[in-house]
Design a protein around this motif. Structure first.
Motif, PDB file in Angstrom:
ATOM      1  N   GLY A  68      38.195  35.297  37.499  1.00 32.41           N
ATOM      2  CA  GLY A  68      39.505  35.266  38.064  1.00 32.41           C
ATOM      3  C   GLY A  68      39.516  34.149  39.096  1.00 32.41           C
ATOM      4  O   GLY A  68      38.756  33.037  38.993  1.00 32.41           O
ATOM      5  N   ARG A  69      40.891  34.180  39.750  1.00 32.48           N
ATOM      6  CA  ARG A  69      40.896  32.691  40.490  1.00 32.48           C
ATOM      7  C   ARG A  69      41.641  33.203  42.027  1.00 32.48           C
ATOM      8  O   ARG A  69      42.308  34.053  42.168  1.00 32.48           O
ATOM      9  N   ALA A  70      41.536  32.198  42.857  1.00 38.61           N
ATOM     10  CA  ALA A  70      41.974  32.309  44.254  1.00 38.61           C
ATOM     11  C   ALA A  70      42.620  30.974  44.519  1.00 38.61           C
ATOM     12  O   ALA A  70      42.276  29.904  44.140  1.00 38.61           O
ATOM     13  N   ALA A  71      43.841  31.066  45.205  1.00 40.42           N
ATOM     14  CA  ALA A  71      44.473  30.022  45.630  1.00 40.42           C
ATOM     15  C   ALA A  71      44.964  29.906  46.957  1.00 40.42           C
ATOM     16  O   ALA A  71      45.494  31.022  47.530  1.00 40.42           O
ATOM     17  N   ILE A  72      44.904  28.731  47.841  1.00 39.33           N
ATOM     18  CA  ILE A  72      45.268  28.807  49.273  1.00 39.33           C
ATOM     19  C   ILE A  72      46.556  27.818  49.274  1.00 39.33           C
ATOM     20  O   ILE A  72      46.281  26.520  48.797  1.00 39.33           O
ATOM     21  N   ALA A  73      47.671  28.012  49.490  1.00 32.84           N
ATOM     22  CA  ALA A  73      48.765  27.406  49.462  1.00 32.84           C
ATOM     23  C   ALA A  73      48.976  26.579  48.187  1.00 32.84           C
ATOM     24  O   ALA A  73      49.443  25.511  48.147  1.00 32.84           O
ATOM     25  N   GLY A  74      48.731  27.543  47.246  1.00 31.20           N
ATOM     26  CA  GLY A  74      48.993  26.789  45.761  1.00 31.20           C
ATOM     27  C   GLY A  74      47.753  26.027  45.174  1.00 31.20           C
ATOM     28  O   GLY A  74      47.651  25.594  44.047  1.00 31.20           O
ATOM     29  N   PHE A  75      46.797  25.853  46.078  1.00 29.76           N
ATOM     30  CA  PHE A  75      45.759  24.964  45.774  1.00 29.76           C
ATOM     31  C   PHE A  75      44.540  25.792  45.288  1.00 29.76           C
ATOM     32  O   PHE A  75      43.905  26.616  46.073  1.00 29.76           O
ATOM     33  N   ASP A  76      43.829  25.694  44.091  1.00 27.27           N
ATOM     34  CA  ASP A  76      42.974  26.389  43.726  1.00 27.27           C
ATOM     35  C   ASP A  76      41.718  26.266  44.339  1.00 27.27           C
ATOM     36  O   ASP A  76      41.569  25.317  44.505  1.00 27.27           O
ATOM     37  N   THR A  77      40.765  27.270  44.743  1.00 27.23           N
ATOM     38  CA  THR A  77      39.701  27.043  45.667  1.00 27.23           C
ATOM     39  C   THR A  77      38.699  26.476  44.859  1.00 27.23           C
ATOM     40  O   THR A  77      37.702  25.948  45.338  1.00 27.23           O
ATOM     41  N   PHE A  78      38.758  26.415  43.528  1.00 35.93           N
ATOM     42  CA  PHE A  78      37.535  25.742  42.770  1.00 35.93           C
ATOM     43  C   PHE A  78      38.102  24.503  42.085  1.00 35.93           C
ATOM     44  O   PHE A  78      37.573  23.600  42.058  1.00 35.93           O
ATOM     45  N   ASP A  79      39.224  24.506  41.605  1.00 40.64           N
ATOM     46  CA  ASP A  79      39.685  23.207  40.883  1.00 40.64           C
ATOM     47  C   ASP A  79      40.121  22.278  42.008  1.00 40.64           C
ATOM     48  O   ASP A  79      40.136  21.068  41.661  1.00 40.64           O
ATOM     49  N   GLN A  80      40.831  22.574  42.960  1.00 44.91           N
ATOM     50  CA  GLN A  80      40.936  21.726  44.104  1.00 44.91           C
ATOM     51  C   GLN A  80      40.595  22.063  45.590  1.00 44.91           C
ATOM     52  O   GLN A  80      41.074  22.318  46.477  1.00 44.91           O
TER      53      GLN A  80
ATOM     54  N   VAL B 211      39.507  42.250  41.952  1.00 45.18           N
ATOM     55  CA  VAL B 211      40.412  42.248  43.217  1.00 45.18           C
ATOM     56  C   VAL B 211      41.781  41.345  43.126  1.00 45.18           C
ATOM     57  O   VAL B 211      41.284  40.167  42.772  1.00 45.18           O
ATOM     58  N   SER B 212      42.794  41.946  43.424  1.00 46.41           N
ATOM     59  CA  SER B 212      43.834  41.022  43.454  1.00 46.41           C
ATOM     60  C   SER B 212      44.504  41.353  44.853  1.00 46.41           C
ATOM     61  O   SER B 212      44.799  42.498  45.144  1.00 46.41           O
ATOM     62  N   PHE B 213      45.125  40.388  45.368  1.00 44.11           N
ATOM     63  CA  PHE B 213      46.254  40.727  46.594  1.00 44.11           C
ATOM     64  C   PHE B 213      46.987  39.323  46.892  1.00 44.11           C
ATOM     65  O   PHE B 213      46.374  38.090  46.574  1.00 44.11           O
ATOM     66  N   ARG B 214      48.047  39.422  47.614  1.00 44.49           N
ATOM     67  CA  ARG B 214      48.546  38.279  47.986  1.00 44.49           C
ATOM     68  C   ARG B 214      48.785  38.253  49.382  1.00 44.49           C
ATOM     69  O   ARG B 214      49.172  39.545  50.064  1.00 44.49           O
TER      70      ARG B 214
ATOM     71  N   MET C  49      51.076  32.456  50.472  1.00 45.94           N
ATOM     72  CA  MET C  49      50.153  31.584  51.002  1.00 45.94           C
ATOM     73  C   MET C  49      48.807  31.664  50.499  1.00 45.94           C
ATOM     74  O   MET C  49      48.034  30.877  50.462  1.00 45.94           O
ATOM     75  N   ILE C  50      48.294  32.995  50.353  1.00 45.70           N
ATOM     76  CA  ILE C  50      47.116  33.191  49.646  1.00 45.70           C
ATOM     77  C   ILE C  50      47.068  34.049  48.404  1.00 45.70           C
ATOM     78  O   ILE C  50      47.868  34.962  48.594  1.00 45.70           O
ATOM     79  N   ASP C  51      46.650  33.758  47.342  1.00 42.08           N
ATOM     80  CA  ASP C  51      46.992  34.388  45.960  1.00 42.08           C
ATOM     81  C   ASP C  51      45.733  34.579  45.499  1.00 42.08           C
ATOM     82  O   ASP C  51      44.898  33.736  44.979  1.00 42.08           O
ATOM     83  N   VAL C  52      45.158  35.976  45.405  1.00 42.34           N
ATOM     84  CA  VAL C  52      43.991  36.276  44.752  1.00 42.34           C
ATOM     85  C   VAL C  52      44.183  37.066  43.506  1.00 42.34           C
ATOM     86  O   VAL C  52      44.785  37.979  43.605  1.00 42.34           O
ATOM     87  N   GLN C  53      43.695  36.682  42.396  1.00 45.06           N
ATOM     88  CA  GLN C  53      44.087  37.258  41.130  1.00 45.06           C
ATOM     89  C   GLN C  53      42.793  37.688  40.303  1.00 45.06           C
ATOM     90  O   GLN C  53      41.840  36.735  39.807  1.00 45.06           O
ATOM     91  N   HIS C  54      42.638  38.968  40.000  1.00 44.66           N
ATOM     92  CA  HIS C  54      41.610  39.583  39.180  1.00 44.66           C
ATOM     93  C   HIS C  54      39.992  38.938  39.386  1.00 44.66           C
ATOM     94  O   HIS C  54      39.558  38.482  38.825  1.00 44.66           O
ATOM     95  N   ILE C  55      39.902  38.785  40.885  1.00 39.46           N
ATOM     96  CA  ILE C  55      38.622  38.245  41.252  1.00 39.46           C
ATOM     97  C   ILE C  55      37.451  39.151  40.941  1.00 39.46           C
ATOM     98  O   ILE C  55      37.514  40.458  41.411  1.00 39.46           O
ATOM     99  N   THR C  56      36.336  38.967  40.296  1.00 43.98           N
ATOM    100  CA  THR C  56      35.137  39.500  40.076  1.00 43.98           C
ATOM    101  C   THR C  56      33.784  38.677  40.414  1.00 43.98           C
ATOM    102  O   THR C  56      34.073  37.582  39.975  1.00 43.98           O
ATOM    103  N   LYS C  57      32.943  39.245  40.980  1.00 44.03           N
ATOM    104  CA  LYS C  57      31.811  38.640  41.291  1.00 44.03           C
ATOM    105  C   LYS C  57      30.436  39.500  41.300  1.00 44.03           C
ATOM    106  O   LYS C  57      30.449  40.418  41.597  1.00 44.03           O
ATOM    107  N   ARG C  58      29.821  39.080  40.315  1.00 38.93           N
ATOM    108  CA  ARG C  58      28.397  39.658  40.025  1.00 38.93           C
ATOM    109  C   ARG C  58      27.138  39.079  40.445  1.00 38.93           C
ATOM    110  O   ARG C  58      27.302  37.895  40.505  1.00 38.93           O
ATOM    111  N   TYR C  59      26.537  39.777  41.009  1.00 38.63           N
ATOM    112  CA  TYR C  59      25.133  39.047  41.411  1.00 38.63           C
ATOM    113  C   TYR C  59      24.221  39.590  40.391  1.00 38.63           C
ATOM    114  O   TYR C  59      23.654  40.945  40.758  1.00 38.63           O
TER     115      TYR C  59
END
Ligand SMILES: Nc1ncnc2c1ncn2[C@@H]1O[C@H](COP(=O)(O)OP(=O)(O)O)[C@@H](O)[C@H]1O
Ligand SMILES: [Mg+2]
Length: 318
Positions: free
Chosen positions: A56-68, A20-23, A1-11
């Motif tokens: 990296g990217r994150a998806a909710i129910a298969g929808f990318d939080t940034f592309d969709q 960070v990755s987890f499902r 349902m939630i898929d987080v893949q290799h997220i990095t955030k720099r300020y």
């Protein structure tokens, strides 16, 4: 349902979240445990589409939080660290307002508002102005606004922070009652929170995931073993066998530290100090003992940092 893949955030030069990755599976409650500054809020803001990751990217129910983003947000309810209440609105007005923004159809909105108020037990506060709510009620209204469009996924950022012990128990019960219908991620810097509410835990420290497991397994892992780092100059011989023979030693693995030759990680039963015997085993064979030190697991560091007491936070910290 939630898929987080290799997220990095720099300020700027600060890396708040580092690879960070987890499902999270449908209906699961996942705890996101880490000390203050670990990167929990940053990860949640990325998951809810409030901020793009640097990588990296994150998806909710298969929808990318940034592309969709629209599809992803439709399926996500978010309780930020501070619920965004409007002081001049009553609870009912506010929930109706959020329902409108979240696209609940006008005809269903009244019923939906009544439903969520019932769900989080705030029906008797419907006519009260948000400004006049206690901290506990504000938090419930915050959860209600996250639920208004009946999302599959709930992202709750420190949902019990600042509550008194009774409110903490009520809020945990509420969250547990929401699981099943919803997939939930909640963040916390308090250990009992995850052991009492969550089925699985991601431990995060300094932006990095240090462990993912059930609360029971994590605690067992911590209590179970102690690890020493040993570096040996054994010439052409393999020291692992000799180290394994030392009484109390349960496992020896070759260290994967780059640039270190003859390094071993030696596990032993907790409470057994094997250092003298390890040293003797090395020296009596005529090998050089280059280093011998306990290894602090980052998991253990986190556990030491996260509060094990149930202390409501001082209001001044908010
Ligand atoms: N807007 C920002 N600008 C710069 N640094 C930030 C910003 N937000 C968070 N940070 C830094 O990122 C790190 C992680 O913060 P945060 O995600 O809020 O952690 P947590 O929620 O686990 O306490 C911290 O070092 C924090 O100081
Ligand atoms: Mg935070």
């Amino acid at each position: 349902m939630i898929d987080v893949q290799h997220i990095t955030k720099r300020y700027g030069r600060v890396t708040a979240v580092d690879d960070v990755s987890f499902r999270v599976e449908r209906g699961e409650i996942l705890g996101f445990l880490g000390p203050n500054g670990a990167g929990k809020t940053t990860t949640m803001r990325i998951l809810t589409g409030y901020m793009p990751p640097s990588e990296g990217r994150a998806a909710i129910a298969g929808f990318d939080t940034f592309d969709q983003p629209i599809e992803a947000k439709r399926r996500t309810g978010y309780l930020p660290e501070t619920p965004p209440l409007y002081p001049d609105m009553t609870v009912r007005e506010y929930l109706d307002f959020v329902g409108r923004i979240k696209g609940v159809p006008p005809k269903q909105r009244k019923d939906r508002v009544a439903e969520v108020m019932q769900r989080v037990h705030i029906t008797d506060m419907a006519a009260r102005h948000c400004a006049k709510l206690s901290k506990g009620y504000r938090q419930r209204v915050g959860i209600a606004q996250a639920l208004i469009h009946n999302p599959d996924v709930l992202i709750l950022d420190e949902p019990t922070a600042g509550l008194d012990p009774k409110q903490i128990i009520e809020t945990r019960e509420l969250i547990r009652s929401l699981a099943g219908d919803h997939t939930i991620v909640l963040s916390t810097h308090i250990l009992p929170e995850v052991s009492q509410t969550c089925q699985r835990v991601v431990i995060i420290n300094k932006g990095r995931v240090v462990a993912v497991d059930t609360p029971q397994n994590l605690i067992a892992r911590l209590k179970g073993a102690e690890t020493m780092f040993v570096q040996v100059d054994a010439g052409s011989e393999d020291a692992a066998v000799a180290l394994e023979r030392v009484p109390g030693v349960t496992r020896v693995t070759v260290s994967e530290q780059p640039g270190v030759a003859g390094g071993y990680e030696v596990e032993s039963d907790r409470g057994v100090d094997v250092r003298r015997e390890l040293a003797r085993a090395v020296v009596t064979r005529g090998w050089g003992l280059l280093e011998l030190r306990p290894m602090r697991m980052s998991l253990e560091e986190v556990f030491l940092q996260v509060t094990t007491e149930e202390k409501p936070e001082e209001a001044t910290r908010a």
